[in-house]
Structure formats: structure tokens, C-alpha cells
Design an enzyme around this catalytic site. Structure first.
Site, mmCIF file in Angstrom:
data_model
loop_
_atom_site.group_PDB
_atom_site.id
_atom_site.type_symbol
_atom_site.label_atom_id
_atom_site.label_comp_id
_atom_site.label_asym_id
_atom_site.label_seq_id
_atom_site.Cartn_x
_atom_site.Cartn_y
_atom_site.Cartn_z
ATOM 1 N N SER A 185 0.723 -1.114 -0.078
ATOM 2 C CA SER A 185 0.007 0.035 -0.011
ATOM 3 C C SER A 185 0.706 1.031 -0.108
ATOM 4 C CB SER A 185 -0.953 0.027 1.181
ATOM 5 O OG SER A 185 -2.116 -0.775 0.995
ATOM 6 N N HIS A 207 -10.423 7.902 -7.829
ATOM 7 C CA HIS A 207 -9.233 7.254 -7.609
ATOM 8 C C HIS A 207 -9.437 5.893 -7.197
ATOM 9 C CE1 HIS A 207 -5.458 6.418 -5.150
ATOM 10 N NE2 HIS A 207 -4.924 7.079 -6.489
#
Length: 448
Positions: free
Chosen positions: A185, A339
Site C-alpha cells: 500500500s 481514484h
């Protein structure tokens, strides 16, 4: 095939600099070890707009017509069809999983819409053993490498078939057999890691390249600087592949940097660089193929900046339906794409802006135009493939929903060869907690 890759060089203003001095002996020339330069006798700072802008390499126009025949990669029909089917299958999966998140069936999702050409075009130019470090929007690379739909779904649902055993967020794919390193991430952490892997490949004479994908927003991280510099100084066979879609979540490029994008940074590090049209799958293919050839042959890094846009036109799901709807682009937008499912892009870009890119310049549409012009595709095949791809995705989707989650005890495995006492104590504490309060947890959904 001649692909114009800009050589790393020092850019100087083409006006205003005084004439360089002529020296009669080596002792009169600059001897500083930190740069290759000449003395001048007039004070002047180098302007940031020293050139008009790095050009964008493309092969096809927006109607799918080859612009310069010498740049046509002349891919066989079967390969072009695989490019197209990989892109459209990814698009189909995106829409279903996006809407399943909106219906509360998975916790998170990020679409790849509008960037499919960068994925499959680059993947097709690599060897299957080349190592891939992705960010989180490169599912098409795995799709092109025939990663099963069932495993995509299993990862997003975190069920017992997930290779990561449910420990990762959705869209954090990884596959050792397909040489795809599991996604992390934190932004840009993969960049220096990829350089290390490339350096190891060089030391082993492995005849392979490492490709590292990232967005233009990640290029603002310190890890990007470290990775670029290490790759150049250690002369590593790596391709840095930057997807510049204009937004780092909500931050437009005008607020991210003042220079000429990301490709302009390459020469400063001594890296061969090129900017390509990311909506042109053939331009991406040509640039990646040539970069790979030279990276392996010459042991040096390359930087590819693919210019794209990520609109994600998805129809609003019916909140009363238990089946995700499906269409694939280009379509009139009913809402602006985001996004991720945690983002609301209507706060920072307009519907007109997104509509323009979706209708006028989409990588799937461009390749479809090419296929039609070659006589390799028609409307009947298009309808049949839409139906077939939807069926394949829905079958994998329904299968993933039926499978239970991994056993909670897997939280504690695969970190240490022998579990330390502190971790064993935590495992025992969880077991006691669930024995006492188990009725408050949906344990029936977990593997026993």
C-alpha cells in the site's frame, strides 16, 4: 523498428549563454569530479523551460490508423486480439468489482479504467520471466499473463482461495509463478526494492529485466529519487514505468511539480528516457520492447512516462439489485470516476473534462478501430465477446462470494519459522476471546 529513446544528456539553454572559453591546455579546463562541463564568463541561471517539452511518441492516431509505417510493430492477429481481449476483460472485471464494493460486498476497490493500454502494451513486450513490481493499478499485467479471474476475485474477497490468505487489502495482488511481486500500500516503496532486484539480476547474469510501475504522484516520494539514483549509478537492468494520468488522488499535476513531467527527470539522473502516448497500446509496446532489449544488453536503466487519463465511467448501481450491472466504454458518463472507492473526484474535476477523455481518446476504442480496419474484428464478434467476458467474470464473482474466509488462526502464521512466545500468547488470547464472545462475530463465514 526504430524507437526514438531520448539519450540522457545535459540540457542547456539555446540562447543567452556566453561563448565558452577556449583553453590552451588541460590544466585550464574544469577538473571538478561532480560534473562534465565547460567554464563560461557570464552569470546566467539555466531556465526551467530550456526546451519546449519532451515530445510524446505514438504509433496510432485516435482512429487507430498507423501514422508512420516504419513504427508499426507488425504484431500478428492473435497477439493483437489478446491485447484487446485482455483490456476489455479487465474493464469488465473493474466494473463488476467496483459496483460490488458500492453494494457493500467487498471493502475497497481501485479501477484501471483508461489505463488498460499501458498495462497490456508493456506486458506484451516483456518476457514472462521478467520481474514485475506494481503499485496498485497494474492488474492488466497479470491479466495478460493469464492470471485466473478466480484468483483476482479471491484476493478482493479475501476468501480461502486467496494466495495471501486474506491478509491484504483488495487489489493487492501477487503471484510468484507469474513473477509479479505482491503489491504494498505505501506509495513508492516498490521503487528501491525493484532496483535491488534488478541489481541482483545483473550480478547473476540472469538475462532478465525488472519493470517497476508507479504513478506520477509516487514520483514525488523520496523513494523515487533513491531508486532512480541507485539504478543509474549501479547500472541496473530496470524499466521505470510511470503512469501519468494527471492526478495524484485529488492533486493535479499543476500542484505536484513545476518541471516537464516525469520523463524530464531522467536525464538529471543519467537515465535514458522517453514519453509515450499511454492510450496507444502499440507505442507502449514499442517503447517497452526497445527499453527491455537495451536494458538487458547494456545493463542500464530506462524511464518510460506514459501519458494517460483515468475517468472510469461506471453506471450507478441499483441499490436494490444483488447483481452488478455491466457495460464497457466508451460511454456517456453518469458520474465521474474516482481514484478509488474511497475518493470523490467530483470535488476536483469536472464532468466535461472526464467526458472528453472517455469519448475522444480511450485506449480500448483506439485498438478496436485498428482491429476493424484490419478486418480482424466486427460487430458480431464484439457482441459475442461482451457476452462471453461478462459470463466469465460473473461466474468467478459468484464463486468467490460463496467461499468462506480463511481461518482466523492464519493471522499468526507465515511470519516466523518457529512462532515466538509473544506471538503464541496473542494467538491464545484471541482463542479465549472468541470462545467467550464468539456469538458477536460472524464466525460461520470463516473456515474452521
Amino acid at each position: 523498428m526504430a524507437v526514438a529513446i531520448a539519450a540522457a544528456r545535459v540540457w542547456r539553454p539555446n540562447r543567452g549563454l556566453s561563448q565558452q572559453q577556449q583553453f590552451s591546455s588541460l590544466d585550464d579546463k574544469p577538473q571538478f569530479p561532480g560534473a562534465s562541463a565547460e567554464f563560461i564568463d557570464k552569470l546566467e541561471f539555466i531556465q526551467p523551460n530550456v526546451i519546449s517539452g519532451i515530445p510524446i511518441y505514438r504509433v496510432m492516431d485516435r482512429q487507430g490508423q498507423i501514422i508512420n509505417p516504419s513504427e508499426d510493430p507488425h504484431l500478428p492477429k492473435e497477439k493483437v486480439l489478446k491485447l484487446y481481449k485482455s483490456m476489455t476483460l479487465l474493464n469488465t472485471m473493474d466494473r463488476i468489482l467496483y459496483e460490488s464494493q458500492r453494494q457493500g460486498r467487498i471493502s475497497f476497490y481501485m479501477t484501471n479504467y483508461g489505463e488498460e493500454g499501458t498495462h497490456v502494451g508493456s506486458a506484451a513486450a516483456l518476457d514472462n520471466t521478467d520481474l514485475v513490481f506494481g503499485q496498485y493499478r497494474e492488474a492488466g499485467v497479470l491479466m495478460y499473463r493469464d492470471y485466473p479471474l478466480e484468483l483476482f476475485m479471491a484476493q478482493c474477497y479475501g476468501n480461502i482461495s486467496d494466495l495471501g490468505k486474506g491478509r491484504q487489502m483488495p487489489v493487492h495482488y501477487g503471484c510468484k509463478e507469474r513473477h509479479f511481486v505482491t503489491i504494498s500500500s505505501p506509495l513508492a516503496t516498490q521503487i528501491p526494492q525493484a532496483v535491488g532486484a534488478a541489481y541482483a539480476a545483473k550480478r547473476a547474469n540472469a538475462n532478465r529485466v525488472v519493470i517497476c510501475y508507479f504513478g506520477e504522484g509516487a514520483a514525488s516520494e523520496g523513494d523515487a529519487h533513491a531508486g532512480f539514483n541507485f539504478a543509474a549509478t549501479l547500472e541496473c537492468p530496470i524499466i521505470f514505468f510511470c503512469r501519468n494520468n494527471g492526478y495524484a488522488i485529488s492533486t493535479p499535476t499543476s500542484e505536484q511539480y513545476r518541471g516537464d513531467g516525469i520523463a524530464a527527470r531522467g536525464p538529471g539522473y543519467g537515465i535514458m528516457s522517453i514519453r509515450v502516448d499511454g492510450n496507444d497500446v502499440f507505442a507502449v509496446y514499442n517503447a517497452t520492447k526497445e527499453a527491455r532489449r537495451r536494458a538487458v544488453a547494456e545493463n542500464q536503466p530506462f524511464l518510460i512516462e506514459a501519458m494517460t487519463y483515468s475517468p472510469s465511467p461506471i453506471l450507478p448501481p441499483d441499490p436494490h439489485s444483488r447483481e452488478p450491472t455491466l457495460t464497457w466504454g466508451p460511454l456517456p458518463l453518469c458520474r465521474i470516476g474516482h481514484h478509488s472507492t474511497s475518493d470523490d473526484s467530483s470535488a476536483y474535476r469536472s464532468v466535461d473534462e472526464v467526458n472528453y477523455w472517455d469519448k475522444q481518446d480511450h485506449p480500448i476504442s483506439r485498438l478496436r478501430h485498428y482491429l476493424l480496419s484490419q478486418g480482424w474484428w466486427d460487430e458480431e464478434q464484439e457482441k459475442a465477446w461482451r457476452k462471453q467476458s461478462r459470463k466469465k467474470v460473473m461466474e468467478a464473482f459468484e464463486q468467490a462470494e460463496r467461499k468462506p474466509k480463511p481461518n482466523p488462526n492464519l493471522l499468526f502464521s507465515d511470519v516466523y519459522q518457529e512462532m515466538p512466545a509473544q506471538l503464541r500468547k496473542q494467538q491464545e488470547s484471541l482463542a479465549r476471546h472468541l470462545q467467550t464472545y464468539g456469538e458477536h462475530y460472524p464466525l460461520e463465514h470463516f473456515d474452521k
